[in-house]
Design a protein around this motif. Structure first.
Motif, mmCIF file in Angstrom:
data_model
loop_
_atom_site.group_PDB
_atom_site.id
_atom_site.type_symbol
_atom_site.label_atom_id
_atom_site.label_comp_id
_atom_site.label_asym_id
_atom_site.label_seq_id
_atom_site.Cartn_x
_atom_site.Cartn_y
_atom_site.Cartn_z
ATOM 1 N N VAL A 137 19.688 -17.396 1.464
ATOM 2 C CA VAL A 137 18.829 -16.255 1.647
ATOM 3 C C VAL A 137 19.443 -15.044 1.019
ATOM 4 O O VAL A 137 18.590 -14.270 0.533
ATOM 5 C CB VAL A 137 18.721 -16.102 3.274
ATOM 6 C CG1 VAL A 137 17.885 -14.696 3.422
ATOM 7 C CG2 VAL A 137 18.059 -17.227 3.761
ATOM 8 N N GLY B 70 17.303 -13.008 -1.794
ATOM 9 C CA GLY B 70 16.903 -11.760 -2.051
ATOM 10 C C GLY B 70 17.418 -11.130 -3.394
ATOM 11 O O GLY B 70 16.864 -10.405 -3.856
ATOM 12 N N ALA C 265 12.344 -5.000 -1.010
ATOM 13 C CA ALA C 265 12.254 -6.236 -0.170
ATOM 14 C C ALA C 265 13.360 -7.223 -0.423
ATOM 15 O O ALA C 265 13.819 -7.778 0.434
ATOM 16 C CB ALA C 265 10.678 -6.925 -0.241
ATOM 17 N N LEU D 12 16.099 -8.313 2.407
ATOM 18 C CA LEU D 12 16.359 -9.598 2.855
ATOM 19 C C LEU D 12 17.760 -9.945 2.697
ATOM 20 O O LEU D 12 18.260 -10.727 3.781
ATOM 21 C CB LEU D 12 15.404 -10.650 1.718
ATOM 22 C CG LEU D 12 15.503 -12.304 1.965
ATOM 23 C CD1 LEU D 12 14.965 -12.583 3.279
ATOM 24 C CD2 LEU D 12 14.767 -12.909 0.846
ATOM 25 N N SER D 13 18.354 -9.622 1.729
ATOM 26 C CA SER D 13 19.934 -9.884 1.576
ATOM 27 C C SER D 13 20.543 -9.324 2.578
ATOM 28 O O SER D 13 21.608 -9.865 3.444
ATOM 29 C CB SER D 13 20.675 -9.417 0.175
ATOM 30 O OG SER D 13 19.885 -10.515 -0.763
ATOM 31 N N ALA E 206 20.031 -11.053 6.119
ATOM 32 C CA ALA E 206 20.810 -12.198 6.424
ATOM 33 C C ALA E 206 22.264 -11.824 6.491
ATOM 34 O O ALA E 206 22.936 -12.547 7.416
ATOM 35 C CB ALA E 206 20.448 -12.857 5.091
#
Length: 376
Positions: free
Chosen positions: A33, A37, A70, A74-75, A78
């Motif tokens: 994930v 990202g 975004a 996301l990174s 996670a």
């Protein structure tokens, strides 16, 4: 429990399956994930740069910008999830699987327990979002900003590069697993591609006898190559790194112009009359990487008698190769004649010297990555 140095949490190298399931997500899930990202942000950055070149006008809230943030978010999310789950496991006196991001360390006086790889990745993502606010303020002061070498842009690029370094560390900690080794190859590919975007900031030093951007690309490429060879120690994975990099280059070569034109049509903005024939980001990625990867492997595999000198001497040769190929690539892609060799000598010499430094550093970075796996 094993005793570790002050500042590190006591962990075991391998926890029972039941314990691992309750402490953190399975190792490959958050790792990929984070990598997804990073790849998302890379494609958005290539798109955004092409938008500036081929169309021009933008605001902070253009679609490429939103995709860019975004991906970083996301990174970051996670990484935060893994840190929180690791912290909960530590407080519940449960086992922590060190294959998930590496050894856990204390953060804020022990308030949090963060696997080292995810700590670095999350810090880079947080810095990226903070520099995004700086970029918003910068735009509000100066309006349209079409250069890479502005303070917020350089901060953004360095932050996300740090996040990608964290992703490499996350996969390196799981290097005993096939998904970890493959992840290192993919993470190094994305990290190198994005770091070359930051090299465009060297355009401020252009105009002299040295091609500063080419030299910067040579240094970063050689650094990552020697890190990859030193850590992977597998010719198939090293050559796979070169192949994946070429595939990524081809994908961005298609995606960046296509996304730019499609978005321009969607928002009813015209393309400029002097649109470049080649998209900037993929055209700056060295097409010689596969050959350079094979040369780096050969040097480090068969130059054992040179000892500590193998990496800098090999870096000198690889740096010279990447520099020469980079100068030829620029002439080929943009359709201008190659200058006389005498005019290129300063750039080639500096590229080779910085390549030697990159080889020296890359070998040591590889040792650091192996330590993440071996110290578990």
């Amino acid at each position: 429990m094993m005793t570790v140095a002050d500042g590190a949490l006591p962990i075991r190298g391998r926890a029972p399956a039941s314990a691992r399931a309750t402490t953190a997500p399975r190792g490959w899930v958050p790792a990929y994930v984070v990598l997804l990202g990073a790849a998302f942000s890379l494609s958005a950055a290539s798109w955004d740069i092409q938008w500036h070149i081929d169309v021009g006008p933008d605001t902070f809230f253009t679609l490429p910008h939103l995709f860019l943030y975004a991906g970083s978010a996301l990174s970051g999310l996670a990484s935060l999830a893994v840190v929180l789950m690791t912290t909960a496991a530590k407080r519940g006196d449960r086992e922590v699987d060190a294959a998930v991001g590496g050894r856990a360390v204390r953060v804020f006086g022990g308030t949090f327990a963060a696997p080292l790889g995810y700590l670095v990745a999350g810090t880079g993502s947080a810095g990226f979002l903070l520099y995004g606010l700086f970029d918003l303020w910068w735009h509000s002061l100066y309006g349209f900003d079409a250069v890479i070498a502005s303070p917020p842009h350089i901060g953004l690029l360095l932050s996300i590069t740090l996040s990608m370094v964290g992703a490499v560390m996350v996969f390196a900690a799981a290097g005993e697993h096939s998904w970890g080794r493959i992840g290192v190859v993919l993470a190094l590919t994305v990290m190198l591609a994005f770091s070359l975007v930051a090299a465009q900031g060297l355009e401020e030093f252009e105009g002299g006898v040295i091609d500063a951007i080419t030299v910067g690309i040579t240094f970063l490429t050689t650094l990552v190559l020697f890190t990859a060879v030193g850590f992977l120690r597998n010719v198939r994975l090293v050559l796979g790194f070169g192949v994946v990099f070429a595939l990524l280059q081809g994908l961005l070569w298609w995606f960046s112009p296509w996304a730019t034109r499609a978005y321009a049509v969607a928002v009813d903005l015209p393309m400029r009359d002097y649109v470049m024939g080649a998209p900037l980001v993929p055209s700056q990625m060295p097409m010689s990487l596969l050959v350079a990867a094979a040369l780096t492997w050969g040097i480090m595999r068969f130059a054992g008698r040179a000892g500590r000198l193998a990496a800098p001497l090999g870096g000198f040769l690889v740096g010279a190769l990447v520099t020469v190929c980079g100068l030829a690539q620029s002439a080929l892609v943009y359709g201008y004649s190659i200058p006389p060799f005498g005019d290129l000598v300063p750039t080639i010499v500096l590229g080779a010297v910085l390549g030697a430094l990159a080889g020296f550093l890359g070998r040591r970075f590889a040792v650091m990555l192996r330590a993440m796996r071996e110290s578990r």
